[in-house]
Write a protein that holds these residues in place. Structure first.
Motif, PDB file in Angstrom:
ATOM      1  N   SER A 120       0.928  -1.216   0.042  1.00  0.00           N
ATOM      2  CA  SER A 120      -0.083   0.081  -0.056  1.00  0.00           C
ATOM      3  C   SER A 120       0.816   1.133   0.037  1.00  0.00           C
ATOM      4  O   SER A 120       0.528   2.297   0.044  1.00  0.00           O
ATOM      5  CB  SER A 120      -0.898  -0.037   1.052  1.00  0.00           C
ATOM      6  OG  SER A 120      -0.253  -0.015   2.397  1.00  0.00           O
ATOM      7  N   PHE A 121       2.068   1.053   0.014  1.00  0.00           N
ATOM      8  CA  PHE A 121       3.111   2.189  -0.010  1.00  0.00           C
ATOM      9  C   PHE A 121       2.939   3.137  -1.264  1.00  0.00           C
ATOM     10  O   PHE A 121       2.747   2.376  -2.353  1.00  0.00           O
ATOM     11  CB  PHE A 121       4.517   1.681   0.083  1.00  0.00           C
ATOM     12  CG  PHE A 121       5.453   2.944   0.330  1.00  0.00           C
ATOM     13  CD1 PHE A 121       5.915   3.234   1.730  1.00  0.00           C
ATOM     14  CD2 PHE A 121       5.893   3.516  -0.495  1.00  0.00           C
ATOM     15  CE1 PHE A 121       6.520   4.129   2.019  1.00  0.00           C
ATOM     16  CE2 PHE A 121       6.869   4.599  -0.458  1.00  0.00           C
ATOM     17  CZ  PHE A 121       7.405   4.895   0.914  1.00  0.00           C
ATOM     18  N   PRO A 122       2.835   4.380  -1.307  1.00  0.00           N
ATOM     19  CA  PRO A 122       2.505   5.107  -2.531  1.00  0.00           C
ATOM     20  C   PRO A 122       3.899   5.103  -3.477  1.00  0.00           C
ATOM     21  O   PRO A 122       4.631   6.193  -3.200  1.00  0.00           O
ATOM     22  CB  PRO A 122       2.265   6.672  -2.001  1.00  0.00           C
ATOM     23  CG  PRO A 122       2.949   6.700  -0.693  1.00  0.00           C
ATOM     24  CD  PRO A 122       2.927   5.240   0.032  1.00  0.00           C
ATOM     25  N   VAL A 123       4.152   4.269  -4.259  1.00  0.00           N
ATOM     26  CA  VAL A 123       5.081   4.196  -5.047  1.00  0.00           C
ATOM     27  C   VAL A 123       4.752   3.435  -6.381  1.00  0.00           C
ATOM     28  O   VAL A 123       4.030   2.592  -6.589  1.00  0.00           O
ATOM     29  CB  VAL A 123       6.285   3.501  -4.225  1.00  0.00           C
ATOM     30  CG1 VAL A 123       6.146   2.150  -4.466  1.00  0.00           C
ATOM     31  CG2 VAL A 123       7.465   3.956  -5.134  1.00  0.00           C
ATOM     32  N   THR A 124       5.167   4.293  -7.409  1.00  0.00           N
ATOM     33  CA  THR A 124       4.726   3.523  -8.872  1.00  0.00           C
ATOM     34  C   THR A 124       5.906   2.479  -9.376  1.00  0.00           C
ATOM     35  O   THR A 124       6.905   2.596  -8.624  1.00  0.00           O
ATOM     36  CB  THR A 124       4.678   4.696  -9.954  1.00  0.00           C
ATOM     37  OG1 THR A 124       6.148   5.553 -10.048  1.00  0.00           O
ATOM     38  CG2 THR A 124       3.583   5.700  -9.671  1.00  0.00           C
TER      39      THR A 124
END
Lengths: 267, 281
Positions: free
Chosen positions: A84-88
């Motif tokens: 769920s970490f915000p990373v593309t």
């Protein structure tokens, strides 16, 4: 025997976690160009072996030598990733260039290299996606791409096939074989004997200490398996590939043919 | 109407307060992204309470609040960081002990030696009164420092925040990166305490990051969005504070909470609509 080709060399390495020896007197050398699988039961010290190479676990006894300037890259178990970490995908892969320049954004050269690695792994069009929006196989490739972007000499993978299906496992094996032929040294841990281990050129049977090292046909014997896993197993050879099976009398469930025998026995 | 809204801008104290609130909001928003993603919200909350002890002590000793509470805050931050790296003691319990004791000490010092009044109330809930130009410049300096750290350490900070073990294995000095982050967090709390108040600074750190997270899946965009949202909350909250005659801390936090409710509602509606939309082959 010359050790000039060794990337990593363990000499009597003992490692402890909270006073319990997880590795005991491990002697092992990883030669340049090798592709090795580490097998063993849970708690055998497989992950500790990787961590010792990475330097996050220090031996309390013995010595561990890495070749000068050795570049390591590590692919963690997919299950340990915070999805769920915000990373593309693009941002994640570029973490492989953390030791690059000081500016936050990637240079044109870095972007091109990242894109080339992603395309090599067939996930070229996904750079803008969030890591959670990918399939299991694609997720694994993102972390492989991040590791490859470091241009490592030695690639370490922790249980790369845990929780993935047979097709993804095949693709991964194929890919790792290709990378190895191009000169990358690979060491992975696995508990999957038939899916992965028997396809490795070389195996390390580990149960706190090294039980055996060598090609699967040499080390996968009932005796070594018993010593490594503490369970009776048989080894069949099919088209030159070993297949490890549990010994029938250890299997708790009766096979259909045995049912009437059992019934008679009860009567 | 417009005249009434612009009326406070003629006062220097309000213009200073507005600048401080906006910069403070933006700074908290920026730092908050790391705090939220590292699961450090409780540390932020604890640290602001810990700094209150230093604030009380320095106010009573007559030393500069910024320096006194600063030393206290950095010491607490390092103590928390040190304790949480040791695994035998639960991090949350250790933080609870260190910070609550420090907060209690602050309360006790005020009770014994202080005159409960302006500074006590301001420290707890934030105040725009008496914000000098020096305060604006000090905060601007801290914000510039924090922004510079986050800019030039962006790559190691991102890797350490996402995956500390692999970052360490890839040659990132995670212990140093984490200590640097704690330093930035302590400085942020310390320098924004005056406008936001000890009890509310943690919310100003957490809310913009949470709102930004709902709007994007990219880390870089989340940093920019959280900074913008934090700054906007400070700006709006400060105006509301003047007109509603409520302390600045609560109005800034309530503005952030309104943002949260709006974005949460909007994203819930959007998700519901997506589920209802017919699948087109």
């Amino acid at each position: 025997m010359s050790h000039a080709q060794d990337l990593v060399r363990f000499d009597g390495v003992t490692c402890r976690y909270h006073s319990e020896a997880v590795l005991r007197g491990v002697d092992l050398s990883i030669e340049a160009g090798a592709m090795m699988g580490v097998v063993g039961p849970s708690g055998a010290g497989k992950t500790t072996l990787l961590r010792t190479i990475l330097g996050s676990v220090r031996p309390v006894l013995g010595s561990l030598r890495r070749r000068d300037g050795l570049r390591l890259a590590y692919v963690p178990q997919v299950e340990t990733v915070n999805w769920s970490f915000p990373v593309t995908v693009g941002e994640c892969v570029l973490m492989g260039r953390t030791d690059g320049r000081l500016l936050p954004w990637a240079s044109r050269g870095e972007r091109a290299e990242a894109q080339a690695v992603l395309e090599r792994l067939d996930i070229g069009g996904l750079a803008g996606r969030h890591i959670r929006e990918l399939s299991g196989g694609q997720q694994q490739r993102v972390f492989l791409a991040r590791a490859l972007l470091r241009s490592p000499d030695l690639l370490l993978l922790d249980e790369p096939t845990a929780g993935v299906d047979a097709r993804i496992r095949h693709e991964l094996l194929h890919l790792l074989g290709e990378l190895n032929r191009e000169g990358l040294t690979i060491l992975l841990t696995t508990h999957d004997l038939n899916g992965i281990a028997t396809h490795m050129p070389s195996l390390v049977c580990l149960n706190r200490h090294v039980v055996a090292v060598g090609p699967p046909v040499d080390v996968l014997t009932p005796a070594t398996l018993e010593q490594t896993f503490g369970a009776s197993m048989d080894v069949l050879v099919h088209h030159g590939v070993c297949i490890v099976v549990d010994r029938p009398h250890d299997v708790a469930l009766p096979l259909p043919g045995h049912v009437h025998v059992l019934e008679e026995a009860i009567a | 109407m417009i005249e009434e809204l612009l009326q406070p801008y003629q006062f220097e104290f309000f213009r200073n307060g507005l600048a401080v609130a906006t910069i403070a909001g933006a700074l908290c928003g920026l730092v908050g992204v790391y705090v939220v993603q590292r699961g450090m919200s409780y540390i932020g909350h604890g640290l602001s309470h810990a700094i209150f002890g230093g604030f009380a002590a320095s106010a009573l000793l007559g030393v500069s609040v910024f320096i006194g509470a600063g030393i206290w805050g950095i010491a607490s931050a390092l103590a928390i960081n040190g304790v949480t790296r040791r695994r035998t003691i639960g991090a949350d319990a250790a933080i609870g002990v260190i910070t609550t004791a420090s907060f209690a000490l602050g309360l006790a010092l005020f009770a014994i030696f202080g005159r409960a009044g302006q500074s006590f109330d301001a420290a707890l809930f934030g105040s725009i009164l008496g914000v000098s130009t020096t305060d604006v410049l000090t905060l601007a300096a801290v914000a510039t420092f924090a922004a510079a750290i986050i800019f030039f350490q962006y790559r190691p900070l991102l890797f350490t925040t996402f995956d500390p073990e692999v970052a360490e294995a890839s040659g990132v000095r995670t212990a140093r990166v984490e200590a640097l982050l704690m330093l930035v967090l302590a400085l942020t709390i310390l320098s924004t305490m005056q406008v936001l108040g000890v009890t509310l600074v943690a919310a100003s750190i957490v809310i913009p990051a949470v709102v930004a997270r709902m709007l994007t899946d990219s880390f870089a965009r989340m940093l920019l969005l959280a900074t913008a949202i934090g700054g906007t909350c400070g700006l709006i909250g400060m105006n509301v504070s003047y007109h509603a005659n409520v302390q600045s801390g609560p109005t800034i936090v309530l503005t952030g909470a309104a943002f949260f409710v709006a974005v949460f509602g909007w994203s819930s509606v959007r998700a519901a609509l997506r589920r209802r939309a017919p699948v087109v082959a």
